[in-house]
Write an enzyme that holds these catalytic residues in place. Sequence first.
Site, PDB file in Angstrom:
ATOM      1  N   LYS A 160       0.817  -1.216   0.000  1.00  0.00           N
ATOM      2  CA  LYS A 160       0.000   0.000   0.000  1.00  0.00           C
ATOM      3  C   LYS A 160       0.852   1.267   0.000  1.00  0.00           C
ATOM      4  O   LYS A 160       0.328   2.355  -0.275  1.00  0.00           O
ATOM      5  CB  LYS A 160      -0.954  -0.012   1.194  1.00  0.00           C
ATOM      6  CG  LYS A 160      -2.105  -1.003   1.025  1.00  0.00           C
ATOM      7  CD  LYS A 160      -3.107  -0.920   2.168  1.00  0.00           C
ATOM      8  CE  LYS A 160      -4.288  -1.861   1.913  1.00  0.00           C
ATOM      9  NZ  LYS A 160      -5.272  -1.817   3.013  1.00  0.00           N
ATOM     10  N   HIS A 196      -3.509 -12.934   0.571  1.00  0.00           N
ATOM     11  CA  HIS A 196      -4.380 -12.744   1.740  1.00  0.00           C
ATOM     12  C   HIS A 196      -5.782 -12.242   1.385  1.00  0.00           C
ATOM     13  O   HIS A 196      -6.666 -12.228   2.238  1.00  0.00           O
ATOM     14  CB  HIS A 196      -3.730 -11.821   2.783  1.00  0.00           C
ATOM     15  CG  HIS A 196      -3.547 -10.404   2.332  1.00  0.00           C
ATOM     16  ND1 HIS A 196      -2.493 -10.004   1.538  1.00  0.00           N
ATOM     17  CD2 HIS A 196      -4.290  -9.285   2.559  1.00  0.00           C
ATOM     18  CE1 HIS A 196      -2.582  -8.702   1.315  1.00  0.00           C
ATOM     19  NE2 HIS A 196      -3.666  -8.247   1.931  1.00  0.00           N
ATOM     20  N   HIS A 197      -5.995 -11.851   0.136  1.00  0.00           N
ATOM     21  CA  HIS A 197      -7.344 -11.482  -0.295  1.00  0.00           C
ATOM     22  C   HIS A 197      -7.985 -12.560  -1.171  1.00  0.00           C
ATOM     23  O   HIS A 197      -9.087 -12.346  -1.706  1.00  0.00           O
ATOM     24  CB  HIS A 197      -7.336 -10.151  -1.049  1.00  0.00           C
ATOM     25  CG  HIS A 197      -7.231  -8.960  -0.137  1.00  0.00           C
ATOM     26  ND1 HIS A 197      -8.256  -8.563   0.703  1.00  0.00           N
ATOM     27  CD2 HIS A 197      -6.216  -8.080   0.074  1.00  0.00           C
ATOM     28  CE1 HIS A 197      -7.878  -7.489   1.389  1.00  0.00           C
ATOM     29  NE2 HIS A 197      -6.647  -7.179   1.027  1.00  0.00           N
TER      30      HIS A 197
END
Length: 210
Positions: free
Chosen positions: A34, A84-85
């Site tokens: 991010k 993780h998504h």
Amino acid sequence: NVAILCDIFGRWLGLPEPEREVLVLAGLLHDIGKVQLSDELIHKKEKLTEEELDEVKKHALYSYRILDKQKDLDPRIKMVALLHHERCDGEGYPQKRRSYDIEYFAKIVAIADVYEAMTAARKYRKKICPFEVVEMFEKEGLQKFDPELILTFLEKIARTQLNNVVRLNNGAQGEIVFVNRANLSRPMIKVEDSIIDLSDNPELRIVEVL
């Protein structure tokens, strides 16, 4: 917060300390990509456009690329960043993998990540009560998350709330005295001199842990 949850979750799963250390580091670094998203996008309060959402989703790939440069890093940490998504039903991103093709630690971090996101306050909403989150997981989680992992997590989370004082949607306050394993989001509450079993009172629900 996700890293702390991963450590607790790892203990609940009986993972040895070296494995928990890897899991905690994975939880700490999973969203590092991010940093490549704009501050305006990260902190936007309004609903994201479809194009903006597509850009945000790229953070999983960005995270993997950043961590993949660290040659001495456990490969599972890199895979957690990438996966993780992903969801067990194949509806996740970025690769729409199914359960059998998702790294075990990524499945753990996915649960911790979603729980933390929902129970933490955000600029665009208040934090959600843990029991409301448990209920959401009960309704949708068995398809999206590893059943054994999600059931362990939800039961342990619910049991951590024993003896806590909560507020119901009718304004009453009471103490959690029993967690129903078959309906974790609807425990028994002692209100003054009476016991209310939320499983038998569908109109009532916990809205706040005090």
